[in-house]
Design a protein around this motif. Structure first.
Motif, short mmCIF file in Angstrom:
data_model
loop_
_atom_site.label_atom_id
_atom_site.label_comp_id
_atom_site.label_asym_id
_atom_site.label_seq_id
_atom_site.Cartn_x
_atom_site.Cartn_y
_atom_site.Cartn_z
N PRO A 71 0.81 -1.23 0.00
CA PRO A 71 0.00 0.00 0.00
C PRO A 71 0.84 1.27 0.00
O PRO A 71 0.70 2.15 0.84
N ASN A 72 1.77 1.34 -0.96
CA ASN A 72 2.61 2.52 -1.15
C ASN A 72 2.67 2.81 -2.65
O ASN A 72 2.26 1.99 -3.47
N THR A 73 3.22 3.97 -3.01
CA THR A 73 3.35 4.29 -4.42
C THR A 73 4.44 3.43 -5.06
O THR A 73 5.34 2.93 -4.39
N SER A 74 4.34 3.25 -6.38
CA SER A 74 5.33 2.45 -7.08
C SER A 74 6.73 3.07 -6.96
O SER A 74 7.73 2.36 -6.89
N HIS A 75 6.80 4.39 -6.91
CA HIS A 75 8.11 5.06 -6.75
C HIS A 75 8.76 4.65 -5.43
O HIS A 75 9.94 4.32 -5.39
N HIS A 76 7.96 4.65 -4.37
CA HIS A 76 8.48 4.26 -3.06
C HIS A 76 8.95 2.82 -3.07
O HIS A 76 10.02 2.49 -2.55
N VAL A 77 8.16 1.96 -3.70
CA VAL A 77 8.46 0.53 -3.70
C VAL A 77 9.72 0.22 -4.50
O VAL A 77 10.62 -0.48 -4.04
N PHE A 78 9.80 0.76 -5.72
CA PHE A 78 10.88 0.37 -6.62
C PHE A 78 12.19 1.14 -6.41
O PHE A 78 13.19 0.84 -7.05
N HIS A 80 13.22 1.59 -3.09
CA HIS A 80 13.62 1.23 -1.73
C HIS A 80 14.29 -0.14 -1.74
O HIS A 80 13.69 -1.13 -2.17
N PRO A 81 15.55 -0.23 -1.28
CA PRO A 81 16.26 -1.51 -1.31
C PRO A 81 15.60 -2.61 -0.50
O PRO A 81 15.78 -3.80 -0.78
N ASP A 254 18.27 2.32 7.61
CA ASP A 254 19.56 2.76 7.08
C ASP A 254 19.44 4.02 6.23
O ASP A 254 20.35 4.86 6.24
N LEU A 255 18.36 4.14 5.47
CA LEU A 255 18.24 5.31 4.61
C LEU A 255 18.23 6.60 5.43
O LEU A 255 18.86 7.60 5.06
N ASP A 281 18.60 -2.29 9.07
CA ASP A 281 18.25 -2.95 7.79
C ASP A 281 19.44 -3.69 7.23
O ASP A 281 19.33 -4.79 6.77
N ASP A 282 20.63 -3.01 7.19
CA ASP A 282 21.82 -3.55 6.56
C ASP A 282 21.64 -3.66 5.05
O ASP A 282 21.85 -4.72 4.45
N ILE A 283 21.23 -2.54 4.43
CA ILE A 283 21.12 -2.50 2.97
C ILE A 283 22.52 -2.39 2.38
O ILE A 283 23.49 -2.02 3.06
N ASP A 284 22.66 -2.71 1.10
CA ASP A 284 23.97 -2.69 0.45
C ASP A 284 24.64 -1.33 0.56
O ASP A 284 25.87 -1.23 0.70
N MET A 285 23.86 -0.26 0.51
CA MET A 285 24.41 1.09 0.54
C MET A 285 25.15 1.38 1.85
O MET A 285 26.01 2.26 1.90
N SER A 286 24.85 0.63 2.89
CA SER A 286 25.46 0.91 4.20
C SER A 286 26.96 0.62 4.20
O SER A 286 27.68 1.09 5.08
N THR A 287 27.45 -0.14 3.21
CA THR A 287 28.88 -0.46 3.15
C THR A 287 29.65 0.45 2.20
O THR A 287 30.88 0.35 2.14
#
Length: 342
Positions: A71-78, A80-81, A254-255, A281-287
């Motif tokens: 229940p979010n916009t497609s922009h938010h979904v696609f 967000h890691p 993380d964001l 979260d430990d998303i890839d961007m965190s490294t």
């Protein structure tokens, strides 16, 4: 008979089966054994149950498609890691079973019901995985009572819903306690939306860690934001404007932590010397940020995998032994907290 509307749940209770099984049985799905089908039909007849159009036609034809409702916009979904990794786990299971995936999002944040309505209207799925939603979102109950087999990604207690959730409270407790153990006393917490269970649970974990370590809980150190990188930047800027004194920041994801790191860099605030930072979260961007982000690892890909496995078990008329699954989290120590690397 008393003048009240008999629901699919009433039939399920009388037959001692799930609402999904009632829906399958009344639509003649061959995966329901003869004994169970007869039990359901007798219960429906006894209660004078008249299936609604969705429930009656839901299983008329197998679609071999699973819907993932977000229940979010497609922009938010696609962008967000978190969702990218969830989808990897879901797709691995569906590929093995030769099932397709249908993603349903909303056109705007104010019209979250649209994501649900598209599935209810078109009935183009055999089962549904629901992303975690606002605690005020009544559409979750609509989906469960419509007869669709449902797996919910989050904490939600309902007799006919299977759930897969993270240990949000435990993860937040670990993050906060780690900051306390390295000597931090004034710890800011940037929460996610507090009408979402993960935001509530992570705040509660933070509070408990403070309490267990005899540190005063200060409302001035709590900032509610929206899990975006921009909101983390705004939170750090707001803390400076308000001249809030603090020596650590625990961000609800993380964001937001990465957004705060950007503000600190622009304003020559040293991390971790001036402020220690921990995310979730430990998303890839965190490294790849500087300094690399200390964070709480949550198994996002595994969450999607387990949810899809549960749903496929229901669709194949197999027993699901664990209705509620809680996935563990753990601390990943990197550079942003000042405690060394592991």
């Amino acid at each position: 008979m008393k003048n009240f509307t008999v629901t699919i749940k009433d039939v399920a209770n009388l037959a001692n089966v799930s609402t999904a099984t009632v829906s399958l049985a009344l639509s003649g799905d061959p995966r329901v054994n003869v004994k169970t089908k007869k039990l359901v039909e007798e219960a429906a007849m006894k209660l004078n149950y008249i299936p609604n159009e969705i429930g009656r036609s839901l299983r008329a034809k197998k679609t071999e498609t699973i819907s993932f409702i977000i229940p979010n916009t497609s922009h938010h979904v696609f962008t967000h890691p978190y969702f990218a990794q969830l989808l990897e786990g879901i797709n691995e299971v569906l590929d093995r079973h030769n099932y397709n995936l249908l993603i349903s999002t909303s056109p705007s944040e104010k019209d979250e019901s649209a994501a649900y309505n598209k599935i209810l209207k078109n009935r183009r799925a055999d089962g549904i995985i629901l992303s975690s939603a606002s605690i005020h979102d009544k559409n979750i109950l609509r989906m469960v009572e419509s007869g669709f087999p449902v797996v919910y990604l989050g904490k939600w207690h309902h007799d006919d819903a299977l759930t897969v959730e993270r240990d949000d409270m435990g993860g937040a407790y670990t993050a906060t306690e780690h900051l306390i153990r390295i000597g931090r006393k004034r710890i800011v917490h940037i929460t996610g939306p507090l009408d979402h269970q993960e935001g509530i649970d992570r705040l509660e974990g933070y509070k408990r860690a403070l309490m267990d370590n005899k540190i005063h809980y200060d409302e001035a150190l709590i900032m509610e934001k929206d899990f975006s990188r921009e909101s983390g930047y705004e939170a750090a800027a707001e803390l400076m404007r308000k001249q809030i004194v603090y020596d650590a920041l625990f961000a609800g994801n993380d964001l937001m932590a990465i957004g705060a790191l950007k503000f600190y860099k622009e304003n020559k605030i040293s991390v971790p010397t001036d402020v220690s930072v921990v995310g979730f979260d430990d998303i890839d961007m965190s490294t790849v940020v500087t300094p690399m982000l200390t964070t709480i690892h949550q198994p996002m890909r595994e969450l999607g995998y387990v949810a899809a496995e549960k749903l496929m078990a229901v669709l194949n008329n197999q027993e699901v032994k664990e209705k509620r699954t809680v996935m563990s989290t753990h601390l990943i120590i990197r550079e942003s907290c000042g405690a060394g690397m592991t």
